[in-house]
Write an enzyme that holds these catalytic residues in place. Structure first.
Site, PDB file in Angstrom:
ATOM      1  CG  ASP A  34      44.542  54.650  71.951  1.00 43.22           C
ATOM      2  OD1 ASP A  34      43.669  54.839  71.076  1.00 43.22           O
ATOM      3  OD2 ASP A  34      44.438  55.048  73.116  1.00 43.22           O
ATOM      4  CG  HIS A 237      41.888  41.350  46.117  1.00 43.27           C
ATOM      5  ND1 HIS A 237      43.226  41.206  46.340  1.00 43.27           N
ATOM      6  CD2 HIS A 237      41.415  40.108  45.846  1.00 43.27           C
ATOM      7  CE1 HIS A 237      43.562  39.930  46.203  1.00 43.27           C
ATOM      8  NE2 HIS A 237      42.479  39.238  45.906  1.00 43.27           N
ATOM      9  CG  ASP A 254      35.557  35.937  46.926  1.00 42.38           C
ATOM     10  OD1 ASP A 254      35.409  35.172  47.905  1.00 42.38           O
ATOM     11  OD2 ASP A 254      36.590  35.967  46.240  1.00 42.38           O
ATOM     12  CG  ASP A 265      37.664  31.734  49.369  1.00 47.61           C
ATOM     13  OD1 ASP A 265      36.861  32.575  48.953  1.00 47.61           O
ATOM     14  OD2 ASP A 265      38.859  31.688  49.019  1.00 47.61           O
ATOM     15  CG  HIS A 344      42.303  34.756  39.614  1.00 51.57           C
ATOM     16  ND1 HIS A 344      41.733  33.512  39.769  1.00 51.57           N
ATOM     17  CD2 HIS A 344      41.286  35.588  39.268  1.00 51.57           C
ATOM     18  CE1 HIS A 344      40.428  33.606  39.547  1.00 51.57           C
ATOM     19  NE2 HIS A 344      40.125  34.843  39.228  1.00 51.57           N
ATOM     20  CG  HIS A 348      43.387  29.769  47.533  1.00 51.03           C
ATOM     21  ND1 HIS A 348      42.794  29.545  48.742  1.00 51.03           N
ATOM     22  CD2 HIS A 348      42.557  30.612  46.861  1.00 51.03           C
ATOM     23  CE1 HIS A 348      41.668  30.247  48.805  1.00 51.03           C
ATOM     24  NE2 HIS A 348      41.476  30.893  47.670  1.00 51.03           N
ATOM     25  CG  HIS A 355      45.105  32.982  49.799  1.00 52.32           C
ATOM     26  ND1 HIS A 355      45.503  34.112  49.151  1.00 52.32           N
ATOM     27  CD2 HIS A 355      43.810  32.793  49.422  1.00 52.32           C
ATOM     28  CE1 HIS A 355      44.510  34.593  48.427  1.00 52.32           C
ATOM     29  NE2 HIS A 355      43.463  33.818  48.590  1.00 52.32           N
ATOM     30  CD  GLU A 379      39.549  31.444  44.097  1.00 55.06           C
ATOM     31  OE1 GLU A 379      39.098  32.590  43.983  1.00 55.06           O
ATOM     32  OE2 GLU A 379      40.198  31.072  45.094  1.00 55.06           O
ATOM     33  CE1 TYR A 383      36.881  38.090  38.108  1.00 53.13           C
ATOM     34  CE2 TYR A 383      38.728  36.977  37.042  1.00 53.13           C
ATOM     35  CZ  TYR A 383      37.795  37.052  38.064  1.00 53.13           C
ATOM     36  OH  TYR A 383      37.787  36.076  39.039  1.00 53.13           O
ATOM     37  NE  ARG A 407      36.632  35.289  42.703  1.00 49.50           N
ATOM     38  CZ  ARG A 407      36.759  36.593  42.650  1.00 49.50           C
ATOM     39  NH1 ARG A 407      37.203  37.171  41.536  1.00 49.50           N
ATOM     40  NH2 ARG A 407      36.457  37.356  43.681  1.00 49.50           N
ATOM     41  CD  GLU A 409      36.757  31.194  46.114  1.00 56.52           C
ATOM     42  OE1 GLU A 409      36.260  32.350  46.216  1.00 56.52           O
ATOM     43  OE2 GLU A 409      37.892  30.913  46.533  1.00 56.52           O
TER      44      GLU A 409
END
Ligand code: GLY
Ligand code: MN
Ligand code: MN
Length: 436
Positions: A34, A237, A254, A265, A344, A348, A355, A379, A383, A407, A409
């Site tokens: 809850d 992620h 990030d 970002d 990717h 964005h 986003h 960005e 990888y 990366r 960004e």
């Protein structure tokens, strides 16, 4: 601020012609049992009202004789407010938020038809809550059943996003002031992170420092912060943030700040121990150059795809030079053979949503053109997961590259003259990242 929301509503109303628009607040969502997550208002709802309570509906009704802006809100209930916090209530909703009329949310079904009847269509974005979608559709069906008797009322249901979201895509000076603050806080956080990240420390310690900076500036994480050392950086992620950082690791952070509903970002990647390995530095420099060339394509009048295409070209060229890709550059790009390394897009839109809303493309090859007031991230990354699977016909990846993830960004504002990097205050040049 109250007049800003009114300006936005009026600008939208001018485009709705004779339709009636319905916007719903975000739902509460459950964290466990809850316990609920902290409430965060739906961005469209917030953009148009500034009202930040759950269980509310806003109606814009251009053709209604008296009420163009109506709010349905949770009524005052001191007993409940003791538990869940103060509510604005019906009376204050008019005065504080400029509604021409306000009702208890309990009265929605009773009052809504009057407003829907004043329009020739219903603007409503079907959301995740099927129950509420059906409620709106039921109203529409009922009104259509009696349409022959009147010859008036809504004959169509239309998503307002294609009308509203282009407005959100162009940030006003007031919005930019807040976005600059969101960027400034994240800049401070990333700079501190670079100071505290050391071999032997844990990723979550760095996360804690970053989020402490957010919190003591009145902000919060814009999304789950990614603090990914070594091979963890190859998971886009990665949010566990549980590993101990090792000398020789790169650390990819990030993390962005949400401040007064607007977001920043930022990603930076740097050597935890102060020194790049030759392979790490080579990959880093390709990504840095890709980002630089991509940012050069962030200018008014330039189609949205140009910065991504620029980044892809630099990355493919770099990987070809290293023998990590082989063949003809144009073919590799055309057939997206670089995707195991860079899967990717280069960015964005950024704003009330990380986003952010807004189209990128209007049909085949007809890209949205950048205009002053747009804010987007740039960005690019490379990888090289230990599990990387090159596409057929491409070389196997030598183990010396495994586990390198980079990366970089930044958030870039399109200005009349070009692009302004809002997040330039975090270093990214190799010489600024290397330490003895
Ligand atoms: N951190 C989310 C993104 O960079 O898009
Ligand atoms: Mn991003
Ligand atoms: Mn990011």
């Amino acid at each position: 601020m109250k007049h800003l929301y009114a300006q936005r509503r009026n600008a939208l109303i001018a485009k709705l012609n004779s339709g009636t628009a319905i916007f719903r607040s975000a739902p509460m969502s459950v964290m466990h049992n809850d316990v609920e997550y902290t409430f965060r208002q739906d961005s469209d709802f917030f953009y148009l009202t500034g009202f930040n309570e759950p269980n509310a509906v806003a109606v814009l009704s251009p053709n209604h004789e008296e009420h163009q802006f109506v709010l349905f809100v949770e009524p005052k209930d001191l007993e409940k407010e003791i538990w869940t916090g103060y509510r604005t209530g019906v009376e204050a909703a008019k005065e504080k938020y400029g509604a021409d009329e306000a009702y208890s949310i309990e009265e929605l079904d009773e009052k809504l038809p009057e407003y829907l009847l004043a329009g020739d269509r219903i603007y409503y974005r079907l959301g995740r809550d099927e129950g509420f979608n059906n409620r709106i559709i039921r109203h529409w069906r009922k009104l259509m059943a009696t349409y022959p008797k009147r010859g008036t009322g809504p004959v169509a249901l239309e998503d307002p996003s294609p009308i509203l979201h282009p407005m959100r895509l162009v940030k006003t000076p007031e919005e930019l002031a807040v976005m600059r603050q969101a960027a400034k806080i994240a800049i401070e956080a990333h700079n501190l992170a670079m100071e505290v990240a050391k071999p032997g420390r844990y990723e979550y310690e760095v996360q804690a420092e970053i989020e402490r900076v957010f919190a003591r500036n009145g902000g919060s994480p814009a999304y789950p912060s990614i603090v990914a050392s070594g091979g963890n950086a190859c998971i886009l992620h990665y949010v566990e943030n549980q590993s101990q950082m090792q000398d020789g690791d790169l650390l990819l952070i990030d993390a962005g700040c949400s401040y007064q509903y607007y977001n920043s970002d930022i990603t930076r990647t740097f050597p935890v121990g102060g020194q790049f390995s030759p392979e790490q530095q080579t990959i880093y420099e390709i990504v840095l150059e890709a980002q630089k060339q991509a940012i050069e394509q962030v200018r008014p009048g330039i189609p949205y795809n140009e910065h991504h295409d620029a980044a892809v070209r630099v990355i493919v060229e770099g990987l070809l030079d290293l023998g990590l890709l082989s063949g003809d550059m144009d073919e590799i790009i055309e057939e997206e053979k670089y995707k195991p390394f860079f899967m990717h897009k280069t960015g964005h839109w950024l704003g009330l949503d990380v986003h952010d809303v807004g189209v990128y493309k209007h049909g085949e090859e007809n890209w949205q053109v950048l205009q002053p007031g747009n804010v987007l991230t740039v960005e690019p990354g490379i990888y090289i997961s230990p599990y990387i699977k090159p596409v057929e016909g491409q070389p196997e990846v030598d183990a010396k590259w495994h586990g390198i993830g980079v990366r970089i960004e930044d958030d870039v504002l399109v200005t009349a003259e070009g692009g302004e990097i809002l997040t330039a205050g975090v270093p990214k040049l190799v010489e600024d990242l290397v330490r003895e």
